[in-house]
Each structure stands twice: as C-alpha cells, then as structure tokens.
Design an enzyme around this catalytic site. Structure first.
Site, PDB file in Angstrom:
ATOM      1  CB  SER A  36      -0.941  -0.007   1.209  1.00 27.50           C
ATOM      2  OG  SER A  36      -0.204  -0.124   2.405  1.00 27.50           O
ATOM      3  CB  THR A  37       3.968   2.333   1.752  1.00 30.55           C
ATOM      4  OG1 THR A  37       3.409   1.727   2.914  1.00 30.55           O
ATOM      5  CG2 THR A  37       4.526   3.686   2.108  1.00 30.55           C
ATOM      6  CG  ASP A  90       9.462  -2.611  -1.688  1.00 24.84           C
ATOM      7  OD1 ASP A  90       8.247  -2.447  -1.443  1.00 24.84           O
ATOM      8  OD2 ASP A  90       9.937  -3.728  -1.993  1.00 24.84           O
ATOM      9  N   GLY A  91       8.179  -0.529   0.406  1.00 23.60           N
ATOM     10  CA  GLY A  91       7.713  -0.485   1.788  1.00 23.60           C
ATOM     11  C   GLY A  91       8.403  -1.544   2.627  1.00 23.60           C
ATOM     12  N   GLY A 105       7.676  -8.840   2.980  1.00 23.25           N
ATOM     13  CA  GLY A 105       7.046 -10.009   2.372  1.00 23.25           C
ATOM     14  C   GLY A 105       5.645 -10.311   2.827  1.00 23.25           C
ATOM     15  N   GLY A 107       3.184  -8.800   1.901  1.00 23.25           N
ATOM     16  CA  GLY A 107       2.384  -8.691   0.677  1.00 23.25           C
ATOM     17  C   GLY A 107       2.665  -9.840  -0.287  1.00 23.25           C
ATOM     18  CD  GLU A 113       8.478  -6.750  -1.765  1.00 26.30           C
ATOM     19  OE1 GLU A 113       7.460  -6.051  -1.839  1.00 26.30           O
ATOM     20  OE2 GLU A 113       8.778  -7.391  -0.739  1.00 26.30           O
TER      21      GLU A 113
HETATM   22  C1  A5P Z   1       5.323  -6.844   0.030  1.00 25.75           C
HETATM   23  O1  A5P Z   1       5.683  -8.151  -0.183  1.00 25.75           O
HETATM   24  C2  A5P Z   1       5.910  -6.337   1.308  1.00 25.75           C
HETATM   25  O2  A5P Z   1       7.269  -6.529   1.451  1.00 25.75           O
HETATM   26  C3  A5P Z   1       5.534  -4.884   1.512  1.00 25.75           C
HETATM   27  O3  A5P Z   1       6.559  -4.028   1.141  1.00 25.75           O
HETATM   28  C4  A5P Z   1       5.195  -4.694   2.921  1.00 25.75           C
HETATM   29  O4  A5P Z   1       4.244  -5.683   3.242  1.00 25.75           O
HETATM   30  C5  A5P Z   1       4.677  -3.300   3.240  1.00 25.75           C
HETATM   31  O5  A5P Z   1       3.359  -3.180   2.890  1.00 25.75           O
HETATM   32  P1  A5P Z   1       2.512  -1.873   3.155  1.00 25.75           P
HETATM   33  O6  A5P Z   1       3.183  -0.764   2.428  1.00 25.75           O
HETATM   34  O7  A5P Z   1       1.170  -2.206   2.568  1.00 25.75           O
HETATM   35  O8  A5P Z   1       2.439  -1.638   4.634  1.00 25.75           O
END
Ligand code: A5P
Length: 237
Positions: A36-37, A90-91, A105, A107, A113
C-alpha cells in the site's frame, strides 16, 4: 485497526511516498516496490511524469505493481534491458531502528523484492512509524518463500530451528501462491537478538527459496509520522 487510525496511517504512508517521489531524477532506472505504501509512491511518481515530463523507467516487484504502473502510464523495463537499478523504493513490514534491517514479504512479493533491491545501487524504504521496532520480529513473523514440492518437509526443517512456521492461505483458503509459483511459510521467531544468525539458518534450508529478512540492504528510511517525514540514514552501503 479503527477507521480513524487507518486514515492516519495512510496519511503517514502517503507523506513518506511523496517525499520519495520528490527525490527521483531524470533518467533513473527504478525498482518499484509492492504494497500500500508503494502504491502511494506510484501515484506520486506518475503525477511527476505527467506534470513535469519526468523520464524514468521502472522494474516492478510484482504483477500487482506492474498492473498499477501500466494503469498510471509509468514506463516499465526489465532486467534484460537494465542489469543495474539506480534506486529501489519499497515499503517494509518492520524496520529495526539501529541497523535499518527489515522484515518484508507480508504482501507476498519478497523474492522479487529482494532480487530487485539487491540489484540496486540504493534502496529507499517508505513506511509509517508503526513499522519501527527495536528488535526485528517484535510485531510480525518472517515470511519464508518455499518450493511447493515437499513443503511439508521444509516446514518440518523450519520447525526444528524454532521458526514456528504456518502456511499462508489466500482468500480462497487454499495455499497462497506467489508470483514465482511458490508457497509462503510465515515464521514466528519472536523478537530476534541475532537476525543475521536466523538469516544464515534460513539460507541453508533445502526447499527455502528466499526469506523476508532484508539485512544490510536499505540505504535510508523515509518514515512518516505525527511530526512529518523523518529520514533514517545508514552510514554505509
Ligand atoms: C510486500 O511483499 C511487502 O514486502 C511490503 O513491502 C510490505 O508488506 C509493506 O506493505 P505496506 O506498504 O502495505 O504496509
């Protein structure tokens, strides 16, 4: 999470993402994160492309990010055209304050990533301050991507190192399948004194493809919170 808290968290994520988008320069090859970020970052980036004519190309870390980037007319590229990425944005699920070590991870995109971020000159992490911890594993488990063949045997090996693994399920209650066609075992280690040792163990388990401990990869964190966006910098990469 209550609605007003969710709105606030989203505002902080958005603020961090917009700050990151402001750092992007003409000609950069970007790693585009997932979550989401990162989605807020893509929106801010597409606005700069449309309004300022910013020229960039991005390598997405998931099908989801690729689809959003196409909808926003963000030019995409591949490793066959660019072996080195200037910057990945990346988030993260957790950020260890002292070291900038990460858990990623949740997500489900950790493998791509990690390939993208470790092929980048720099990695900027965008997050809200609820992600900040003094020890990794305090709030979330470590996602471990495993080959679906014999996942039960891999789970057993993980159990033996104290990982407390549980198979991630999708909305349909079936095992969640990553973009790479693998399963994820979420490993509840608890707060980790020595995340490097844990990573070392995970690196040597047959059947494990990759894990969500990102150690020594992030160069800086843009952390949104009540006092604006703070920058946490790693002294060396
Ligand atoms: C995706 O696989 C994750 O590594 C995301 O970067 C992580 O879950 C952060 O997600 P949000 O930005 O939705 O908090």
């Amino acid at each position: 999470m209550p609605m007003d808290q969710l709105n606030q968290t989203n505002q902080w994520k958005k603020a961090a993402a917009e700050e990151a988008a402001a750092l992007i320069k003409n000609g950069m090859v970007l790693g585009l994160g997932t979550g989401s970020t990162s989605a807020f970052f893509l929106v801010a980036l597409s606005r700069r492309i449309a309004e300022e004519g910013l020229r960039i190309s991005g390598i997405p870390t998931s099908e989801e990010t690729a689809a959003q980037a196409r909808r926003l007319s963000i030019p995409l590229t591949t490793f066959s055209e660019h072996m080195e990425i200037d910057l990945t944005v990346d988030g993260a699920d957790e950020v260890e304050a002292d070291t900038l070590f990460l858990i990623k991870g949740h997500g489900g995109a950790l493998l791509h990533e990690k390939i993208v971020s470790t092929s980048s000159k720099h990695m900027t992490v965008i997050a809200d301050e609820s992600k900040l911890v003094s020890k990794l594993g305090s709030h979330v488990s470590v996602p471990v991507e495993v080959v679906s063949f014999g996942w039960e045997a891999t789970e057993q090996k993980l159990r033996k190192i104290g990982a407390n693994p549980s198979l991630r399920a999708g909305k349909d209650k079936k095992p969640f399948v990553t973009d790479g066609g693998n399963y994820i075992l979420d490993c509840a280690f608890g707060a980790m004194e020595k995340p490097k040792d844990v990573a070392h163990h995970l690196d040597h388990i047959v059947g494990v493809v990759e894990h969500g401990l990102f150690l020594g990869i992030a160069s800086q964190i843009l952390m949104g919170g009540p006092d604006g966006v703070k920058i946490l910098q790693r002294s060396q990469k």
